[in-house]
Scaffold this motif. Structure first.
Motif, PDB file in Angstrom:
ATOM      1  N   ASP A  67      11.036  -6.177   0.502  1.00 38.11           N
ATOM      2  CA  ASP A  67      11.590  -5.104   0.017  1.00 38.11           C
ATOM      3  C   ASP A  67      10.722  -4.230  -1.168  1.00 38.11           C
ATOM      4  O   ASP A  67      11.201  -3.967  -2.217  1.00 38.11           O
ATOM      5  N   ASP A  68       9.280  -4.018  -0.836  1.00 39.79           N
ATOM      6  CA  ASP A  68       8.445  -3.431  -1.760  1.00 39.79           C
ATOM      7  C   ASP A  68       8.215  -2.245  -1.016  1.00 39.79           C
ATOM      8  O   ASP A  68       7.325  -1.749  -0.336  1.00 39.79           O
ATOM      9  N   LYS A  69       8.937  -1.158  -1.663  1.00 43.10           N
ATOM     10  CA  LYS A  69       9.131   0.101  -1.193  1.00 43.10           C
ATOM     11  C   LYS A  69       7.919   1.019  -1.295  1.00 43.10           C
ATOM     12  O   LYS A  69       7.358   1.562  -0.560  1.00 43.10           O
ATOM     13  N   ASP A  70       7.129   0.653  -2.404  1.00 38.32           N
ATOM     14  CA  ASP A  70       5.929   1.124  -2.951  1.00 38.32           C
ATOM     15  C   ASP A  70       4.883   1.043  -2.092  1.00 38.32           C
ATOM     16  O   ASP A  70       4.011   1.721  -1.486  1.00 38.32           O
ATOM     17  N   GLY A  71       4.759  -0.310  -1.676  1.00 38.43           N
ATOM     18  CA  GLY A  71       3.573  -0.768  -0.992  1.00 38.43           C
ATOM     19  C   GLY A  71       3.862  -0.384   0.427  1.00 38.43           C
ATOM     20  O   GLY A  71       2.989  -0.029   1.257  1.00 38.43           O
ATOM     21  N   ALA A  72       5.197  -0.183   1.068  1.00 37.46           N
ATOM     22  CA  ALA A  72       5.413   0.212   2.375  1.00 37.46           C
ATOM     23  C   ALA A  72       4.942   1.570   2.613  1.00 37.46           C
ATOM     24  O   ALA A  72       4.484   2.013   3.486  1.00 37.46           O
ATOM     25  N   VAL A  73       5.254   2.369   1.448  1.00 34.32           N
ATOM     26  CA  VAL A  73       5.054   3.811   1.592  1.00 34.32           C
ATOM     27  C   VAL A  73       3.589   3.897   1.508  1.00 34.32           C
ATOM     28  O   VAL A  73       3.114   4.705   2.425  1.00 34.32           O
ATOM     29  N   ALA A  76       2.364   2.922   5.146  1.00 30.73           N
ATOM     30  CA  ALA A  76       2.686   3.991   5.785  1.00 30.73           C
ATOM     31  C   ALA A  76       1.881   5.067   5.797  1.00 30.73           C
ATOM     32  O   ALA A  76       1.507   5.985   6.919  1.00 30.73           O
ATOM     33  N   LYS A  77       1.197   5.847   4.671  1.00 30.41           N
ATOM     34  CA  LYS A  77       0.580   6.723   4.380  1.00 30.41           C
ATOM     35  C   LYS A  77      -1.045   6.306   5.124  1.00 30.41           C
ATOM     36  O   LYS A  77      -1.476   7.033   5.839  1.00 30.41           O
ATOM     37  N   TYR A  78      -1.311   5.238   5.056  1.00 26.59           N
ATOM     38  CA  TYR A  78      -2.569   4.640   5.741  1.00 26.59           C
ATOM     39  C   TYR A  78      -2.475   4.639   7.056  1.00 26.59           C
ATOM     40  O   TYR A  78      -3.530   5.100   7.814  1.00 26.59           O
TER      41      TYR A  78
END
Length: 110
Positions: A67-73, A76-78
């Motif tokens: 549930d780490d939204k910042d890490g997922a974002v 996803a960018k990379y």
């Protein structure tokens, strides 16, 4: 599902890459062996980039599970950037395959 725009644009991009290759290098491959070697190199570059995408997705998956939204974002960018690079490699692969097809077609005409 792929948009009609993308379905139309990709063959145009492949054609442009083919023409660019012919202007930067030779109009055709010197031999079937050279063609095979160039195509193999492009395929290997695509496979390498696909592996980068897979690893980035694994990181995104892990972030999602935690549930780490910042890490997922961030991942996803990379991943988006890596997927774009994989698309470049796929376009080059398709162009080199068409270069071989064209070479074979010209030899049939002679």
């Amino acid at each position: 599902m792929i948009s009609e725009f993308t379905r139309t644009a990709v063959p145009q991009l492949v054609g442009h890459e083919l023409e660019f290759s012919k202007s930067q290098h030779e109009e055709k491959f010197h031999s079937l062996h050279e063609a095979e070697s160039v195509i193999r190199e492009e395929l290997e570059e695509l496979e390498e980039q696909a592996e980068v995408c897979r690893k980035l997705f694994e990181d995104l998956h892990s972030d999602t599970r935690q549930d780490d939204k910042d890490g997922a974002v961030i991942n996803a960018k990379y991943l988006a950037g890596s997927a774009e690079y994989a698309a470049y490699e796929a376009i080059q692969l398709a162009a080199m395959c068409l270069k071989l097809v064209e070479m074979a077609g010209r030899e049939d005409e002679v």
